[in-house]
Write an enzyme that holds these catalytic residues in place. Structure first.
Site, mmCIF file in Angstrom:
data_model
loop_
_atom_site.group_PDB
_atom_site.id
_atom_site.type_symbol
_atom_site.label_atom_id
_atom_site.label_comp_id
_atom_site.label_asym_id
_atom_site.label_seq_id
_atom_site.Cartn_x
_atom_site.Cartn_y
_atom_site.Cartn_z
ATOM 1 N N ASP A 97 0.861 -1.182 0.000
ATOM 2 C CA ASP A 97 0.000 0.000 0.000
ATOM 3 C C ASP A 97 0.895 1.229 0.000
ATOM 4 O OD1 ASP A 97 -2.077 1.747 0.169
ATOM 5 O OD2 ASP A 97 -2.888 0.982 2.050
ATOM 6 N N VAL A 98 1.249 1.681 -1.209
ATOM 7 C CA VAL A 98 2.188 2.795 -1.353
ATOM 8 C C VAL A 98 1.530 4.032 -1.977
ATOM 9 C CG1 VAL A 98 4.191 1.268 -1.473
ATOM 10 C CG2 VAL A 98 3.028 1.904 -3.589
ATOM 11 N N LYS A 99 0.368 3.841 -2.602
ATOM 12 C CA LYS A 99 -0.433 4.927 -3.199
ATOM 13 C C LYS A 99 0.404 5.896 -4.029
ATOM 14 C CE LYS A 99 -4.187 4.791 0.175
ATOM 15 N NZ LYS A 99 -3.656 3.814 1.143
ATOM 16 N N ARG A 100 1.205 5.353 -4.919
ATOM 17 C CA ARG A 100 2.005 6.204 -5.799
ATOM 18 C C ARG A 100 1.097 6.913 -6.802
ATOM 19 N NH1 ARG A 100 5.454 6.247 -2.024
ATOM 20 N NH2 ARG A 100 7.167 4.732 -2.096
ATOM 21 N N THR A 125 -0.686 -0.248 -4.571
ATOM 22 C CA THR A 125 -1.790 0.694 -4.721
ATOM 23 C C THR A 125 -1.271 1.957 -5.401
ATOM 24 O OG1 THR A 125 -1.417 1.618 -2.505
ATOM 25 C CG2 THR A 125 -3.044 -0.166 -2.709
#
EC number: 4.1.1.23
Length: 287
Positions: A97-100, A125
């Site tokens: 879950d890094v939401k780049r 993510t």
């Protein structure tokens, strides 16, 4: 070619829809366990390892939120790396879950950082709200390797309505347009299971929206946060599922802190987490 989404689909078939969120804050680790370790890296990793050992036969995947590890600097990132490696070692799927969310060369570097090398994972993510050119740089990894994305569509936080619910001139909400564009791109990486390796993040905190989202995006596999601590329940989560599959339901604090529900739970915190996973499975309709 079997894609990563096919693997995840089969894991759900075998083990149910639970995704354990390893959002490990130091304050979550029982003191009696924490005092056995001299450094943060070992303490966090060994706590995660105990949770994984106790649950990996009963969960579809693990979601590892990188911010909890970045906050401890290099030692935290080493714990993150070791956690991803251990998830792979026990034969499970990892969602980082890094939401780049960036474009062009920067997005290519994000893809390389998380799909190769020290931080290699199965899914990451991403935030698509800069536009589809923030997603396209990841496509070579999805098409040529067993990697996947979960892109933010309709999130579980209260502030999601600030932007995601804005209506276009046609009356459609922004998140609906985003979901449609993602599903269209996802047709390039369709698995044998009927779902795409470009999944969507959809919060399980609104029942009616969930029904519409599942109806409108039939080829999109969902990562479903918001269960438990954020107020979502089995009823809200299940509307995103189709024939018991098509999504994984994430719980982080509810599983990691399950030991606090039991007398002397700190002693066997891993067993308490397993009990919570099995309870969650039952609530979601998996016996």
């Amino acid at each position: 070619m079997v894609l990563i989404i096919d693997r995840l689909y089969e894991e759900v078939n075998k083990k149910g829809n639970v995704c354990v969120g390893l959002d490990t804050d130091l304050s979550y680790i029982p003191q009696r366990f924490l005092k056995n370790y001299e450094n943060i890296e070992d303490a966090i990793f060994q706590f995660n390892r105990k949770i994984i050992d106790a649950t990996h036969d009963a969960v579809a995947c693990y979601k590892v939120q990188i911010a909890y590890y970045e906050s401890f600097g290099l030692k935290g990132l080493m714990a993150y790396k070791r956690t991803l490696e251990y998830i792979k070692k026990v034969g499970c799927i990892a969602i980082s879950d890094v939401k780049r969310g960036d474009i062009s060369k920067t997005a290519e570097m994000y893809a390389k950082a998380h799909f190769e090398g020290d931080f290699e994972t199965d899914f990451i993510t991403v935030n698509p709200y800069m536009g589809m050119d923030s997603i396209e740089p990841y496509m070579p990894y999805l098409q040529n390797k067993e990697k996947g994305l979960f892109a933010l569509v309709r999130t579980s936080n209260p502030g999601s309505k600030d932007f995601e619910y804005i209506q276009s001139g046609s009356g459609r909400r922004v998140y609906e347009i985003v979901g449609e564009k993602l599903e269209r791109l996802g047709e390039k990486v369709m698995g044998q299971c009927g779902y795409s390796s470009i999944g969507g993040v959809v919060g399980c905190t609104t029942l009616e929206d969930g029904k519409e989202i599942r109806k409108n995006f039939g080829k999109t596999f969902f990562l479903i946060p918001g269960f438990g601590a954020q107020g979502g329940g089995a009823k809200e989560a299940n509307v995103y599922l189709k024939d018991g599959n098509g999504g994984v339901v994430n719980s982080s604090r509810g599983i990691l802190l399950a030991y606090k529900k039991y007398e002397n739970g700190e002693k066997n915190f891993d067993e308490c987490s397993r009990k919570e996973v099995l309870k969650m499975q039952k609530e979601l309709g998996r016996e």
